[in-house]
Design an enzyme around this catalytic site. Structure first.
Site, PDB file in Angstrom:
ATOM      1  N   ASP A 111       0.840  -1.206   0.000  1.00 27.29           N
ATOM      2  CA  ASP A 111       0.000   0.000   0.000  1.00 27.29           C
ATOM      3  C   ASP A 111       0.870   1.247   0.000  1.00 27.29           C
ATOM      4  O   ASP A 111       2.033   1.198   0.416  1.00 27.29           O
ATOM      5  CB  ASP A 111      -0.853   0.057   1.283  1.00 27.29           C
ATOM      6  CG  ASP A 111      -1.809  -1.089   1.389  1.00 27.29           C
ATOM      7  OD1 ASP A 111      -2.148  -1.676   0.353  1.00 27.29           O
ATOM      8  OD2 ASP A 111      -2.202  -1.399   2.534  1.00 27.29           O
TER       9      ASP A 111
HETATM   10  N1  URA Z   1      -1.159  -5.603   4.395  1.00 27.63           N
HETATM   11  C1  URA Z   1      -1.585  -4.323   4.373  1.00 27.63           C
HETATM   12  O1  URA Z   1      -2.544  -3.972   5.040  1.00 27.63           O
HETATM   13  N2  URA Z   1      -0.909  -3.456   3.604  1.00 27.63           N
HETATM   14  C2  URA Z   1       0.176  -3.785   2.863  1.00 27.63           C
HETATM   15  O2  URA Z   1       0.765  -2.944   2.190  1.00 27.63           O
HETATM   16  C3  URA Z   1       0.598  -5.122   2.903  1.00 27.63           C
HETATM   17  C4  URA Z   1      -0.094  -6.019   3.676  1.00 27.63           C
END
Ligand code: URA
Length: 250
Positions: A111
């Site tokens: 993310d």
């Molecule tokens: N889980 C999440 O919530 N975000 C990420 O970027 C990776 C795993």
């Protein structure tokens, strides 16, 4: 061991198109380790097998494999109107080799608000291998939480995650029950979490399901490959052969 289908290998090395691969193998002399191969879907190992086409050895086209220490604030898509993308951090590579750059893709995603280990490759077979569910390649995250968790509740989190926890619908994501995950507490508000899947916002949603909130998230390992902590945020480097093997060994 990491294998590839013969037709993909031939396409990658520009002998034929995917559609004409069957015919190509029938009409030409394709040898794998000294034996003529007529099955265009045969499994080969491009690193170890010797492939000859019409008596000429094929030097397998080299792929690129990179690890990046992704900084917060970058998205993993190739284009974005609103955010900077991780591909903007690969400008040097783009200038060196535009062709290869265009084939680079991330292996899984992080993310915008997550930092840490992000892999890139031009090798579609390799990324499919790493992300294929059946191969169960785990991802480990270092997590900091908004609310402290006392010893008794730490055990509760651990047990719930070990069993698999139900995650309700979220904007873009359907509800599901996670596969068993391993939680190791470091302090009352930090821990390492190892999961098998990589569903949308999974780690954040897992803690949300426990009425807590992730305040910092960093991926520290994929399978047995750890993030090289000497890499500055936003920097990247090539994976060594040993590191590639670590990824496909699990
Ligand atoms: N889980 C999440 O919530 N975000 C990420 O970027 C990776 C795993």
């Amino acid at each position: 061991m990491f294998t590839q289908l013969l037709d993909n290998f031939l396409v990658q090395n520009k002998f034929c198109s995917k559609r004409s691969a069957k015919n190509f193998v029938l009409k030409n002399k394709v040898c794998v380790n000294g034996t003529i191969e007529k099955n265009y879907k045969a499994n080969i190992n491009p690193e170890h097998d010797e492939i000859f086409v019409n008596e000429k050895k094929v030097e397998n086209q080299k792929h690129i494999y990179l690890m990046m220490n992704k900084p917060i604030g970058y998205v993993c898509s190739t284009v974005s109107d609103r955010s900077k993308t991780v591909y903007e951090l690969l400008e040097n590579l783009k200038n060196e080799n535009q062709n290869e750059f265009e084939k680079l893709h991330t292996i899984g995603r992080l993310d915008k608000d997550t930092e840490g280990l992000l892999l890139f490759t031009t090798d579609g077979n390799f990324s499919n291998f790493i992300t294929r569910k059946e191969n169960q390649i785990k991802k480990t995250y270092y997590v900091e939480l908004e609310n402290s968790v006392d010893k008794k509740n730490q055990l509760l989190y651990k047990e719930k995650f070990a069993k698999g926890i139900f995650l309700p619908d979220e904007k873009k994501a359907k509800s599901f029950t996670t596969l068993p995950a391993k939680l190791n507490w470091i302090s009352e508000n930090s821990c390492n979490l190892t999961i098998e899947e990589g569903k949308f916002h999974q780690v954040r949603r897992m803690f949300l399901a426990m009425n807590n909130k992730v305040s910092f998230l960093k991926r520290v390992a994929i399978g047995k490959l750890n993030l090289d902590e000497s890499l500055q945020k936003g920097n990247y480097r090539k994976l060594t052969d040993e590191e590639k093997k670590l990824l496909i060994q699990e």
